[in-house]
Design an enzyme around this catalytic site. Sequence first.
Site, PDB file in Angstrom:
ATOM      1  N   PHE A   1      -4.593 -15.821  82.442  1.00 48.78           N
ATOM      2  CA  PHE A   1      -5.244 -17.102  82.159  1.00 48.78           C
ATOM      3  C   PHE A   1      -4.685 -17.786  80.916  1.00 48.78           C
ATOM      4  O   PHE A   1      -4.765 -19.010  80.774  1.00 48.78           O
ATOM      5  CB  PHE A   1      -6.760 -16.912  82.027  1.00 48.78           C
ATOM      6  CG  PHE A   1      -7.241 -16.433  80.688  1.00 48.78           C
ATOM      7  CD1 PHE A   1      -7.728 -17.314  79.739  1.00 48.78           C
ATOM      8  CD2 PHE A   1      -7.241 -15.077  80.369  1.00 48.78           C
ATOM      9  CE1 PHE A   1      -8.196 -16.875  78.504  1.00 48.78           C
ATOM     10  CE2 PHE A   1      -7.701 -14.626  79.149  1.00 48.78           C
ATOM     11  CZ  PHE A   1      -8.179 -15.523  78.213  1.00 48.78           C
ATOM     12  N   LYS A   2      -4.088 -17.010  80.019  1.00 49.73           N
ATOM     13  CA  LYS A   2      -3.549 -17.603  78.793  1.00 49.73           C
ATOM     14  C   LYS A   2      -2.474 -18.649  79.094  1.00 49.73           C
ATOM     15  O   LYS A   2      -2.224 -19.548  78.287  1.00 49.73           O
ATOM     16  CB  LYS A   2      -2.966 -16.511  77.891  1.00 49.73           C
ATOM     17  CG  LYS A   2      -3.892 -15.324  77.615  1.00 49.73           C
ATOM     18  CD  LYS A   2      -5.057 -15.690  76.762  1.00 49.73           C
ATOM     19  CE  LYS A   2      -5.997 -14.517  76.535  1.00 49.73           C
ATOM     20  NZ  LYS A   2      -5.513 -13.520  75.596  1.00 49.73           N
ATOM     21  N   ASP A   3      -1.815 -18.531  80.253  1.00 54.11           N
ATOM     22  CA  ASP A   3      -0.774 -19.507  80.604  1.00 54.11           C
ATOM     23  C   ASP A   3      -1.320 -20.924  80.679  1.00 54.11           C
ATOM     24  O   ASP A   3      -0.598 -21.888  80.390  1.00 54.11           O
ATOM     25  CB  ASP A   3      -0.153 -19.156  81.963  1.00 54.11           C
ATOM     26  CG  ASP A   3       0.714 -17.914  81.922  1.00 54.11           C
ATOM     27  OD1 ASP A   3       1.417 -17.722  80.912  1.00 54.11           O
ATOM     28  OD2 ASP A   3       0.689 -17.140  82.900  1.00 54.11           O
TER      29      ASP A   3
ATOM     30  N   LEU B   1      -1.269 -21.973  77.073  1.00 53.59           N
ATOM     31  CA  LEU B   1      -0.055 -21.786  76.289  1.00 53.59           C
ATOM     32  C   LEU B   1       1.168 -22.475  76.869  1.00 53.59           C
ATOM     33  O   LEU B   1       2.103 -22.793  76.134  1.00 53.59           O
ATOM     34  CB  LEU B   1       0.191 -20.293  76.071  1.00 53.59           C
ATOM     35  CG  LEU B   1      -0.783 -19.718  75.034  1.00 53.59           C
ATOM     36  CD1 LEU B   1      -0.804 -18.199  75.056  1.00 53.59           C
ATOM     37  CD2 LEU B   1      -0.425 -20.203  73.637  1.00 53.59           C
TER      38      LEU B   1
ATOM     39  N   THR C   1      -2.032 -12.739  75.616  1.00 53.50           N
ATOM     40  CA  THR C   1      -1.670 -13.889  74.794  1.00 53.50           C
ATOM     41  C   THR C   1      -0.191 -13.848  74.416  1.00 53.50           C
ATOM     42  O   THR C   1       0.500 -14.870  74.440  1.00 53.50           O
ATOM     43  CB  THR C   1      -2.525 -13.950  73.514  1.00 53.50           C
ATOM     44  OG1 THR C   1      -3.874 -14.245  73.862  1.00 53.50           O
ATOM     45  CG2 THR C   1      -2.028 -15.029  72.568  1.00 53.50           C
TER      46      THR C   1
END
Length: 465
Positions: free
Chosen positions: A110-112, A115, A143
């Site tokens: 989900f960090k994509d 980011l 992350t």
Amino acid sequence: MNYLSTRGGIEPVGFAQAVMMGLATDGGLLVPEHIPQVDAATLTQWSTLDFRGLALEVLTLFVGDEISREHLRTLIERSYATFAHPEVTPVVEQDGLRILELFHGPTAAFKDVALQFLGNLFEYLLERDGGQLNIVGATSGDTGSAAIYGVRGKERIQIFILHPKGRVSPIQERQMTTVLDANVHNIAVRGTFDDAQGIVKALFNDLPFKSAYRLGAVNSINWARILAQTVYYFYAWGRMAQGDPGRRISFSVPTGNFGDVFAGYLAKRMGLPVDRLVIATNRNDILTRFIDSGSYAVSDQVYHTLSPAMDIQIASNFERYLYYLYDGDSATVRALLEQMQRTGQLEVDAARHAQARADFDAVAATDEQTLAQIRETFEATGYILCPHTAVGVHAARGRSDTLCLATAHPAKFAEAVREAIGQEAPQPPSLQGLMDKEPRCTELDATADAVKGHLEATLATGTDA
């Protein structure tokens, strides 16, 4: 839109300066001067938009006129062109189980979502305004790789990512350490994620060092990350509500550093019809214990679990929630955090505890319950959960109209999945062949001095020291 520090020690700054500052110079976290409000008519209109169109509308409210709408649209299009699913964050249903899949980006986590956008935003601001940026971040798993993939090869940026040696999954480690671009520097610290996060905060709080080396943040202390993650709460609601502005749904959120669930809290404060926000934690349950008792207290140790991205004691974004819990009273927030630093715990008064219980539910899951949830879901539906997502699904048991956030692809946690169901999840293309690639990483003691010395030497020579 201007931004303030949760600790009240800076003059208001604009969006671009808030993004580049990362951590406020007084040690606090940046928050908007006010939270924009979204009415029912706007919600209905937003529910018809695709993810990219919705992101443009949500982000514009917080960016203001600092970035033109067309430039912002271009940044959004570029950021989400890297996702494998046309919806970016699709909602899927498996025999009554509703899942918001957040793992279709280049690192399958989900960090994509945040980011990829933040990397392009950094690049745009540096090219527009000039200068260089040295990103320093700590990761408990996802992350780091998402940040690296967001900025790899970008000319004006160097990135240093700290991870706790031996405490991330093998695939997570290889996702970071096999990126060999010259601007990418991986550091394995001999300690826990909290040690790594503490080092990063120490470097940012060393204001002369931060200024001299132009440090920037990609952890969820950076406001742009929270903002980008808020979009998928609105998007998921729109897919489920089908244009009904009165439809209230709940979200179950696997939670470590409090950033993802805080994004949901922000969406709710903006006017999204959220019923309950469920904080789902593993054995490292400081947030669950806070909701239960009103006491935010560090345990004797950080436990190594099957959901390692949540193996965190000190949740950075909790400070932002304290700021809103105390109605923007920075002096009280500062005093509570000073108490936390001295004693390892802070307590809120009865009225604030009651408010926290109104804002959130909280459930902790053991490793045994996590494995059982993966197994039960697979046997009932054929759908494979990653262990973090399984914690969220476990926390949602018995709740109606609840959407569970799937924070990572199950193939990233092959050992836990195999233990639960006797087989591994099929690997998406982004993960295939990773374990055969050559890694590059520097191992250091978990001290700020060791990391500071490594940064200084690397930036002086252009190569990892």
